[in-house]
Design an enzyme around this catalytic site. Structure first.
Site, PDB file in Angstrom:
ATOM      1  N   HIS A   1      14.452  11.225  11.531  1.00 14.09           N
ATOM      2  CA  HIS A   1      14.127  10.331  12.646  1.00 14.09           C
ATOM      3  C   HIS A   1      13.848   8.919  12.140  1.00 14.09           C
ATOM      4  O   HIS A   1      13.545   8.699  10.961  1.00 14.09           O
ATOM      5  CB  HIS A   1      12.938  10.867  13.443  1.00 14.09           C
ATOM      6  CG  HIS A   1      11.658  10.907  12.645  1.00 14.09           C
ATOM      7  ND1 HIS A   1      10.926   9.776  12.356  1.00 14.09           N
ATOM      8  CD2 HIS A   1      10.999  11.940  12.078  1.00 14.09           C
ATOM      9  CE1 HIS A   1       9.860  10.107  11.652  1.00 14.09           C
ATOM     10  NE2 HIS A   1       9.886  11.417  11.459  1.00 14.09           N
TER      11      HIS A   1
ATOM     12  N   GLU B   1       7.922  19.143  12.409  1.00 17.14           N
ATOM     13  CA  GLU B   1       7.457  18.881  11.042  1.00 17.14           C
ATOM     14  C   GLU B   1       6.371  19.872  10.630  1.00 17.14           C
ATOM     15  O   GLU B   1       5.749  20.537  11.457  1.00 17.14           O
ATOM     16  CB  GLU B   1       6.939  17.437  10.961  1.00 17.14           C
ATOM     17  CG  GLU B   1       6.426  16.980   9.612  1.00 17.14           C
ATOM     18  CD  GLU B   1       7.436  17.005   8.464  1.00 17.14           C
ATOM     19  OE1 GLU B   1       7.855  18.111   8.064  1.00 17.14           O
ATOM     20  OE2 GLU B   1       7.779  15.929   7.949  1.00 17.14           O
TER      21      GLU B   1
END
Length: 195
Positions: free
Chosen positions: A9, A79
């Site tokens: 990202h 994550e």
């Protein structure tokens, strides 16, 4: 056979400051948005047959700005849950745990929203993702939009190594591409951390 295109990202305030952003949903900075848009021309040439993304907005927004369509959020791509280290930098953690290293020492439990996760749990999630992706690669490239530490574990598991070997890969910069492929029947990392 297609390649697995691994996209980190774009930049967030926490990636810029070095804070551990596991489950906290941090938005992209303007630089992060710009980097995500810059990926669009390269990804348009690839035309992935499937796109999976972490459900956190920094990943889904990166996918959107990069021009990816039909993005499927996958909770296994979130994550690492950093537990009590969420929001802290490595230097801050080392003030109370001198010599601390994530890959060796792991995390401490946090609150109910951040209970923490062992490396083996992260590896189990990436293994599940890879099990879902491998059949799709027969039809072409698959794009995955995820996070830095998770990407390192996923790449390590792709090549058949123990998740702890992820410490040997450099941390992918925000808004970069990595490519996982098969050469001569062997899974390989064909490119890593490409701007």
């Amino acid at each position: 056979m297609g390649e697995l295109i691994l996209i980190r990202h774009g930049q967030t305030e926490w990636s810029l400051s070095g804070q551990h952003a596991g489950r906290t949903d941090i938005p992209l900075t303007e630089a992060g948005k710009t980097a995500a848009r810059a990926l669009a021309p390269r990804l348009a040439r690839r035309r992935p047959v499937a796109v999976l993304s972490s459900p956190l907005s920094r990943a889904t927004r990166t996918a959107e700005l990069a021009g990816l369509v039909d993005v499927r959020p996958d909770p296994d791509l979130v994550e690492w849950d950093y537990g009590g280290y969420e929001g802290l930098t490595a230097a801050q953690i080392q003030e109370t745990r001198p010599g601390w290293e994530l890959w060796r020492d792991g995390v401490v439990p946090g609150d109910a929203a951040h209970p923490g996760e062992r490396l083996q749990q992260v590896a189990a999630r990436t293994d599940a993702v890879l099990d879902r992706i491998r059949p799709l690669l027969a039809d072409g490239d698959v794009a995955v939009v995820a996070h830095g530490h998770l990407a390192r574990v996923l790449a390590t598991r792709w090549v058949g190594l123990d998740a702890s070997a992820a410490r040997l890969l450099g941390h992918p910069h925000p808004g970069t591409l990595s490519f996982l492929a098969v050469e001569g029947g062997q899974p390989v990392i064909s490119a890593w951390n490409v701007p």
